[in-house]
Scaffold this active site. Structure first.
Site, PDB file in Angstrom:
ATOM      1  N   LEU A 380     -61.726  29.935 -46.117  1.00 39.14           N
ATOM      2  CA  LEU A 380     -60.354  30.089 -45.622  1.00 39.14           C
ATOM      3  C   LEU A 380     -60.378  30.170 -44.103  1.00 39.14           C
ATOM      4  CD1 LEU A 380     -59.310  32.808 -48.217  1.00 39.14           C
ATOM      5  CD2 LEU A 380     -58.552  30.435 -48.222  1.00 39.14           C
ATOM      6  N   THR A 381     -59.606  29.330 -43.460  1.00 40.16           N
ATOM      7  CA  THR A 381     -59.593  29.330 -42.013  1.00 40.16           C
ATOM      8  C   THR A 381     -58.955  30.603 -41.472  1.00 40.16           C
ATOM      9  OG1 THR A 381     -58.825  28.117 -40.060  1.00 40.16           O
ATOM     10  CG2 THR A 381     -57.399  28.087 -41.944  1.00 40.16           C
ATOM     11  N   CYS A 464     -59.381  18.532 -46.001  1.00 38.75           N
ATOM     12  CA  CYS A 464     -58.554  19.255 -45.033  1.00 38.75           C
ATOM     13  C   CYS A 464     -57.359  18.393 -44.613  1.00 38.75           C
ATOM     14  CB  CYS A 464     -59.374  19.642 -43.814  1.00 38.75           C
ATOM     15  SG  CYS A 464     -58.436  20.557 -42.564  1.00 38.75           S
ATOM     16  N   HIS A 533     -58.997  20.103 -55.250  1.00 40.41           N
ATOM     17  CA  HIS A 533     -57.732  20.792 -55.029  1.00 40.41           C
ATOM     18  C   HIS A 533     -56.627  19.910 -55.603  1.00 40.41           C
ATOM     19  CE1 HIS A 533     -54.819  22.882 -51.955  1.00 40.41           C
ATOM     20  NE2 HIS A 533     -54.387  22.925 -53.202  1.00 40.41           N
ATOM     21  N   GLY A 567     -56.398  25.737 -56.978  1.00 45.83           N
ATOM     22  CA  GLY A 567     -54.965  25.644 -56.780  1.00 45.83           C
ATOM     23  C   GLY A 567     -54.173  26.611 -57.631  1.00 45.83           C
ATOM     24  N   ALA A 591     -58.360  30.811 -53.591  1.00 47.37           N
ATOM     25  CA  ALA A 591     -58.102  30.660 -52.155  1.00 47.37           C
ATOM     26  C   ALA A 591     -56.982  31.588 -51.703  1.00 47.37           C
ATOM     27  CB  ALA A 591     -57.776  29.198 -51.847  1.00 47.37           C
TER      28      ALA A 591
END
Length: 726
Positions: A380-381, A464, A533, A567, A591
């Protein structure tokens, strides 16, 4: 509810007086009444009527000094961007000379003579001035006071009052670093800065796959003429006069060229294999009078170089890439690094045999990771930093992965990018995620990571959706280039022995899925696991994930390729349903659900809905703060860095609605929470979507914010939906 606090009930009674208890709850706009089923159909969380409250007229701006400051913040940033780099550097130097920036060596020992730089030091040496201006100590104990060892920040620590004076000084830096690995050494960083790092494995693999291109031999000709050798054989660095570092977005068309006219830049670029270069005007060799003569010189030199470097039996030989170093300092750094690596690899009996490069490990013989039934925290950014991963590990996560790191930044030796690869000792199954656009860049990066880091697997991001990544040809853009995907996976898996995993989306455009047609090939290319995803790049994070398509891909996958789904996992029921509906799935990646409620891992393992209290949630935040201070430091800078990332996390965590407040459980990931009261004041505060309230929570844990402090979430627009990398 029967356990509703009196003070909260007193507030809610005034707004619901005269409304029968059996009547449907109010709509969040306070004007209509809808049933829980109708609210769920509109993606609005069905909060119980007794906890609803009318939304304020303005949630963030009216009578809110902190929010007013946040509104003005973009203007201040615009002013700052107009300053030149030299001016900004001068301001940083002046700030470092202020009394509040005490020299770290002096702060650690308390001795003004401890700094070896003396008057040339960039930091202040005035201990008395520093102590006079230092903010008051924070409550609690220093996170580094363990086993009678001193704090590495000494006088600068915000918990200096709890330090022990009799602690030995020899172990001052060990506590912070002993539990973390994958740091970037100075020797390696200098070699990367000067573009002198060796990538022998990657170069051989890239050439053997036919991804090096015709510039490979021309490169050796130029190296011979210019008496320079670039150890990084990247296509963007092929022109020796180009002073720019390797980058996927570098354009060398404006750099002076030393290539003969026979070589055309467009011919050197093969479809989906080579880095596209803009058309450049190439210069003819000075000794040649016309284009034909230049081509003849090139052919002769190529034949000469080919005879020197290629063995007679046509076995692929590694090109000579030893650097010709003119700087004694560079030579010393490279010599130290090579000695260090030799000491690590040489056998004990000092018998050094050249390895047989023709003997390659078959993909099936590589170490494999069994992801089945394991709880996998997605990369996770911003928020998926090391302290957050430690929190998730304590709550039940099995597999963790670092934040997405850009390959070009790693190859440039950027310390901030290498920090994303840090690993804590509690992360027993850990991987790193990288993102790049071309096979040579990926191959060199994975070779460098395998040499310098301790990881269990390497994940390549091909999903991404962020524009700045896609515009460089990386991330989900690769879904439109299957041949380049093949080259990247083959180059990475052929370079290192670590398992290579890939993360993708269903496709680039909505309604045009394509992973099902590639999934059989992805396994044969060398990937050991594939995470899908269930959204396209065009969807970003809108709409629900397409799990039916994920099931379809999992059923088509070969037995050697593990398929993971990703997801909208937000409860243990979601987890169970996905696993039951498709037994072929190895596991599900979690996520955004972990951002909102990291105790989701506990819920899945214990198979229950956890109606967590506000105090338990506060204890989790306290644990995060402790981990953050250990990671970023307990001095002023470390405290404010911890505060910043805590606020980023709170911008997601406020979306959680306690189980006891819902008419319908479990909460869905796409529900929009209405304005509501919690069961106590702390729970009400945690439910606020105002930055001013997030700052209040941070002050409960880290003390008062500095004067003029402002905060705006990194993902200001639709922050809830843009945290995940792919």
């Amino acid at each position: 509810m029967d356990d509703c606090p009196k003070d909260i009930c007193a507030v809610t009674d005034s707004s619901t007086e005269g409304v029968p208890a059996s009547q449907p709850p109010l709509d969040p706009d306070g004007t209509t009444q809808r049933s829980p089923e109708e609210l769920v159909a509109r993606a609005i969380a069905p909060v119980k009527r007794e906890f609803l409250r009318p939304p304020p007229s303005s949630r963030t701006t009216q009578n809110n000094p902190a929010s007013d400051a946040n509104v003005k913040q973009p203007q201040a940033n615009l002013v700052q961007e107009k300053k030149s780099k030299r001016q900004l550097k001068r301001e940083r130097r002046q700030e470092q000379k202020s009394p509040l920036n005490l020299c770290p060596e002096i702060a650690k020992t308390g001795d003004v003579n401890a700094c070896s730089y003396k008057d040339k030091c960039r930091f202040s040496h005035d201990i008395e001035a520093f102590m006079a201006q230092k903010p008051a100590d924070l409550e609690g104990d220093c996170p580094f006071i363990k086993a009678d060892a001193p704090c590495p920040y000494g006088l600068a620590c915000r918990f200096a009052g709890t330090h022990k004076d009799n602690a030995p000084a020899a172990t001052s830096n060990l506590l912070k670093k002993s539990s973390e690995v994958n740091g970037l050494s100075k020797d390696v960083q200098k070699l990367l800065w000067k573009n002198k790092m060796r990538f022998t494995k990657a170069d051989v693999v890239v050439k053997s796959l036919g991804l090096a291109g015709p510039n490979w031999k021309v490169k050796k000709l130029v190296d011979k003429e210019e008496d320079e050798v670039g150890l990084d054989g990247s296509h963007a660095a092929d022109k020796t006069n180009c002073k720019k570092v390797v980058d996927d977005s570098v354009d060398c068309s404006e750099c002076p060229s030393t290539f003969p006219a026979a070589v055309n830049a467009e011919e050197a670029c093969e479809t989906d294999k080579l880095r596209p270069l803009k058309k450049a005007k190439l210069v003819v060799d000075e000794k040649s009078s016309d284009e034909g003569e230049g081509a003849t010189v090139l052919e002769k030199d190529n034949e000469k170089n080919s005879a020197e470097t290629e063995p007679a039996d046509n076995v692929l030989a590694e090109p000579d890439r030893s650097p010709k170093i003119s700087n004694l300092k560079d030579a010393t750094v490279l010599e130290k690094y090579n000695e260090k690596k030799s000491a690590e690899t040489e056998p004990a009996d000092d018998v050094h045999a050249e390895p047989d490069k023709s003997l390659k490990i078959h993909p099936r013989e590589k170490m494999l990771i069994d992801f089945r039934e394991k709880l996998y925290l997605a990369p996770l950014t911003t928020v998926g930093n090391l302290p957050f991963r430690r929190v998730c590990k304590t709550l039940g996560a099995d597999v963790t992965c670092g934040e997405m790191a850009m390959c070009t930044n790693l190859l440039q030796g950027q310390a901030s990018e290498w920090a994303l690869l840090r690993r804590h000792s509690s992360e027993d199954l850990f991987g790193v995620q990288i993102c790049g656009a071309y096979p040579d860049t990926i191959a060199r990066t994975v070779e460098l990571i395998e040499k310098e880091c301790t990881v269990d697997f390497i994940d390549i991001n091909m999903g991404c959706p962020i524009d700045i990544v896609v515009d460089k040809g990386a991330g989900s853009f690769l879904l439109t280039k299957p041949l380049r995907m093949k080259g990247i996976i083959q180059a990475a898996s052929g370079t290192v022995d670590k398992p290579i995993t890939v993360k993708v989306r269903t496709g680039y455009f909505g309604g045009k899925n394509r992973i099902d047609s590639l999934i059989a090939d992805i396994g044969s290319w060398g990937a050991t696991a594939l995470t899908i995803h269930g959204r396209s790049r065009q969807q970003h994070y809108s709409k629900l994930a397409d799990w039916d398509y994920i099931y379809q891909c999992a059923q088509k996958a070969p037995c050697t390729l593990q398929v993971l789904g990703n997801g909208d996992i937000f409860s243990y029921l979601d987890w169970n349903n996905r696993k039951t509906d498709c037994p072929e799935l190895s596991t599900c990646m979690i996520a955004r659900g972990a951002l909102i409620k990291p105790w989701l891992f506990t819920e899945i393992k214990e198979q229950r809905h956890w109606d967590i209290s506000s105090q338990e949630r506060l204890n989790i935040l306290k644990e995060y703060v402790r981990f953050g201070l250990e990671h970023w430091g307990s001095d002023k800078k470390g405290v404010e860095t911890t505060r910043h990332f805590l606020l980023e996390w709170l911008s997601y965590a406020c979306r959680y609605i306690p189980v006891g407040l819902l008419d319908v459980i479990p909460q869905r990931l796409n529900w929009r929470p209405p304005s509501y009261y919690g069961r106590d004041d702390l729970e009400t505060l945690m439910a606020s979507d105002s930055a001013a309230d997030w700052i209040r929570i941070s002050e409960m844990l880290l003390g008062k914010v500095p004067d003029g402090f402002t905060f705006a979430p990194k993902h200001k627009s639709n922050a809830y939906d843009r945290a995940e990398n792919g």
